[in-house]
Design a protein around this motif. Structure first.
Motif, PDB file in Angstrom:
ATOM      1  N   SER A   1       0.845  -1.189   0.000  1.00 58.94           N
ATOM      2  CA  SER A   1       0.000   0.000   0.000  1.00 58.94           C
ATOM      3  C   SER A   1       0.882   1.241   0.000  1.00 58.94           C
ATOM      4  N   GLY A   2       0.254   2.384  -0.040  1.00 54.58           N
ATOM      5  CA  GLY A   2       0.994   3.641  -0.045  1.00 54.58           C
ATOM      6  C   GLY A   2       1.732   3.861   1.264  1.00 54.58           C
ATOM      7  N   PRO A   3       2.665   4.798   1.266  1.00 56.56           N
ATOM      8  CA  PRO A   3       3.487   5.015   2.457  1.00 56.56           C
ATOM      9  C   PRO A   3       2.756   5.695   3.605  1.00 56.56           C
ATOM     10  N   LEU A   4       1.605   6.252   3.355  1.00 56.32           N
ATOM     11  CA  LEU A   4       0.898   6.987   4.402  1.00 56.32           C
ATOM     12  C   LEU A   4      -0.312   6.235   4.944  1.00 56.32           C
ATOM     13  N   GLY A   5      -0.320   4.921   4.801  1.00 55.16           N
ATOM     14  CA  GLY A   5      -1.439   4.126   5.310  1.00 55.16           C
ATOM     15  C   GLY A   5      -1.533   4.144   6.820  1.00 55.16           C
ATOM     16  N   GLU A   6      -0.396   4.018   7.490  1.00 57.94           N
ATOM     17  CA  GLU A   6      -0.415   4.029   8.956  1.00 57.94           C
ATOM     18  C   GLU A   6      -0.717   5.419   9.521  1.00 57.94           C
ATOM     19  N   PRO A   7      -0.118   6.499   9.022  1.00 58.11           N
ATOM     20  CA  PRO A   7      -0.515   7.824   9.521  1.00 58.11           C
ATOM     21  C   PRO A   7      -1.996   8.122   9.274  1.00 58.11           C
ATOM     22  N   ALA A   8      -2.555   7.541   8.229  1.00 56.45           N
ATOM     23  CA  ALA A   8      -3.983   7.728   7.987  1.00 56.45           C
ATOM     24  C   ALA A   8      -4.805   7.123   9.119  1.00 56.45           C
ATOM     25  N   LEU A   9      -4.402   5.963   9.614  1.00 57.88           N
ATOM     26  CA  LEU A   9      -5.116   5.355  10.740  1.00 57.88           C
ATOM     27  C   LEU A   9      -4.932   6.170  12.018  1.00 57.88           C
ATOM     28  N   TRP A  10      -3.757   6.742  12.218  1.00 59.64           N
ATOM     29  CA  TRP A  10      -3.558   7.617  13.368  1.00 59.64           C
ATOM     30  C   TRP A  10      -4.489   8.827  13.269  1.00 59.64           C
TER      31      TRP A  10
ATOM     32  N   GLY B   1     -14.694  26.437  26.502  1.00 58.55           N
ATOM     33  CA  GLY B   1     -15.513  27.439  25.845  1.00 58.55           C
ATOM     34  C   GLY B   1     -16.183  26.892  24.585  1.00 58.55           C
ATOM     35  N   HIS B   2     -17.185  27.613  24.142  1.00 64.44           N
ATOM     36  CA  HIS B   2     -17.933  27.195  22.961  1.00 64.44           C
ATOM     37  C   HIS B   2     -17.048  27.186  21.719  1.00 64.44           C
ATOM     38  N   ALA B   3     -16.208  28.197  21.591  1.00 66.68           N
ATOM     39  CA  ALA B   3     -15.344  28.280  20.405  1.00 66.68           C
ATOM     40  C   ALA B   3     -14.337  27.132  20.376  1.00 66.68           C
ATOM     41  N   VAL B   4     -13.838  26.733  21.531  1.00 66.99           N
ATOM     42  CA  VAL B   4     -12.883  25.627  21.588  1.00 66.99           C
ATOM     43  C   VAL B   4     -13.568  24.326  21.204  1.00 66.99           C
ATOM     44  N   ARG B   5     -14.776  24.109  21.710  1.00 65.27           N
ATOM     45  CA  ARG B   5     -15.517  22.888  21.372  1.00 65.27           C
ATOM     46  C   ARG B   5     -15.851  22.856  19.883  1.00 65.27           C
ATOM     47  N   ARG B   6     -16.260  23.995  19.343  1.00 61.59           N
ATOM     48  CA  ARG B   6     -16.586  24.075  17.916  1.00 61.59           C
ATOM     49  C   ARG B   6     -15.346  23.821  17.063  1.00 61.59           C
ATOM     50  N   GLY B   7     -14.208  24.369  17.467  1.00 60.68           N
ATOM     51  CA  GLY B   7     -12.965  24.132  16.751  1.00 60.68           C
ATOM     52  C   GLY B   7     -12.540  22.676  16.803  1.00 60.68           C
ATOM     53  N   ALA B   8     -12.761  22.032  17.955  1.00 63.15           N
ATOM     54  CA  ALA B   8     -12.417  20.609  18.076  1.00 63.15           C
ATOM     55  C   ALA B   8     -13.253  19.762  17.130  1.00 63.15           C
ATOM     56  N   VAL B   9     -14.517  20.112  16.961  1.00 58.20           N
ATOM     57  CA  VAL B   9     -15.376  19.353  16.049  1.00 58.20           C
ATOM     58  C   VAL B   9     -14.940  19.581  14.600  1.00 58.20           C
ATOM     59  N   CYS B  10     -14.524  20.788  14.270  1.00 55.23           N
ATOM     60  CA  CYS B  10     -14.013  21.045  12.913  1.00 55.23           C
ATOM     61  C   CYS B  10     -12.753  20.230  12.642  1.00 55.23           C
ATOM     62  N   VAL B  11     -11.861  20.173  13.617  1.00 60.66           N
ATOM     63  CA  VAL B  11     -10.640  19.378  13.463  1.00 60.66           C
ATOM     64  C   VAL B  11     -10.984  17.892  13.396  1.00 60.66           C
ATOM     65  N   GLN B  12     -12.001  17.477  14.159  1.00 57.12           N
ATOM     66  CA  GLN B  12     -12.455  16.078  14.117  1.00 57.12           C
ATOM     67  C   GLN B  12     -12.856  15.689  12.695  1.00 57.12           C
ATOM     68  N   TYR B  13     -13.652  16.510  12.044  1.00 57.00           N
ATOM     69  CA  TYR B  13     -14.075  16.212  10.677  1.00 57.00           C
ATOM     70  C   TYR B  13     -12.900  16.256   9.708  1.00 57.00           C
ATOM     71  N   ALA B  14     -11.992  17.211   9.888  1.00 54.99           N
ATOM     72  CA  ALA B  14     -10.829  17.303   9.000  1.00 54.99           C
ATOM     73  C   ALA B  14      -9.958  16.055   9.113  1.00 54.99           C
TER      74      ALA B  14
ATOM     75  N   ALA C   1     -10.954  13.047  10.119  1.00 56.21           N
ATOM     76  CA  ALA C   1     -11.686  11.894   9.586  1.00 56.21           C
ATOM     77  C   ALA C   1     -11.627  11.870   8.064  1.00 56.21           C
ATOM     78  N   LEU C   2     -11.735  13.021   7.441  1.00 58.16           N
ATOM     79  CA  LEU C   2     -11.664  13.068   5.976  1.00 58.16           C
ATOM     80  C   LEU C   2     -10.230  12.916   5.474  1.00 58.16           C
ATOM     81  N   ALA C   3      -9.253  13.244   6.306  1.00 58.79           N
ATOM     82  CA  ALA C   3      -7.858  13.084   5.906  1.00 58.79           C
ATOM     83  C   ALA C   3      -7.447  11.633   5.842  1.00 58.79           C
ATOM     84  N   CYS C   4      -8.122  10.760   6.577  1.00 57.58           N
ATOM     85  CA  CYS C   4      -7.749   9.348   6.598  1.00 57.58           C
ATOM     86  C   CYS C   4      -7.764   8.725   5.199  1.00 57.58           C
ATOM     87  N   PRO C   5      -8.865   8.726   4.467  1.00 58.97           N
ATOM     88  CA  PRO C   5      -8.815   8.130   3.126  1.00 58.97           C
ATOM     89  C   PRO C   5      -7.945   8.918   2.150  1.00 58.97           C
TER      90      PRO C   5
END
Length: 105
Positions: free
Chosen positions: A48-57, A78-91, A93-97
């Protein structure tokens, strides 16, 4: 009285809903990762590609951030910190594939 005492704090419910939906996105991203890695392994040089394991991380950290944003009490962050964490969560998750799809060979 200051302005912060008169205005209510934003509700964390919508952010928590998005964090929960992001956790439901993780199995989809994991299946996409598996399909991409297996396709690369069978249709090329046998690896597989070289970034398969970092994708799982990336996927693991996405889950941790989602659980963090979902479970912490309202007054803990704070609300802004929680909102930012959710944005990073989605980023993450989409970075994995996307990371798994990188193949330099």
């Amino acid at each position: 009285m200051t302005a912060s005492e008169t205005t209510p704090a934003p509700s964390t419910r919508p952010v928590r809903v998005f964090a929960g939906a992001g956790l439901l996105l993780l199995p989809v991203a994991l299946v996409a990762w598996g399909v991409i890695v297996l396709q690369q392994a069978y249709s090329g040089d046998g690896a597989s590609g070289p970034l398969g394991e970092p994708a799982l991380w990336s996927l693991g950290f996405s889950g941790l951030l989602g659980l963090w944003a979902l479970s912490l009490p309202r007054d803990a962050v704070g609300h802004a910190v929680r909102r930012g964490a959710v944005c990073v969560q989605y980023a993450l998750a989409l970075a994995c594939p996307l990371l798994a799809a990188v193949d330099f060979g």
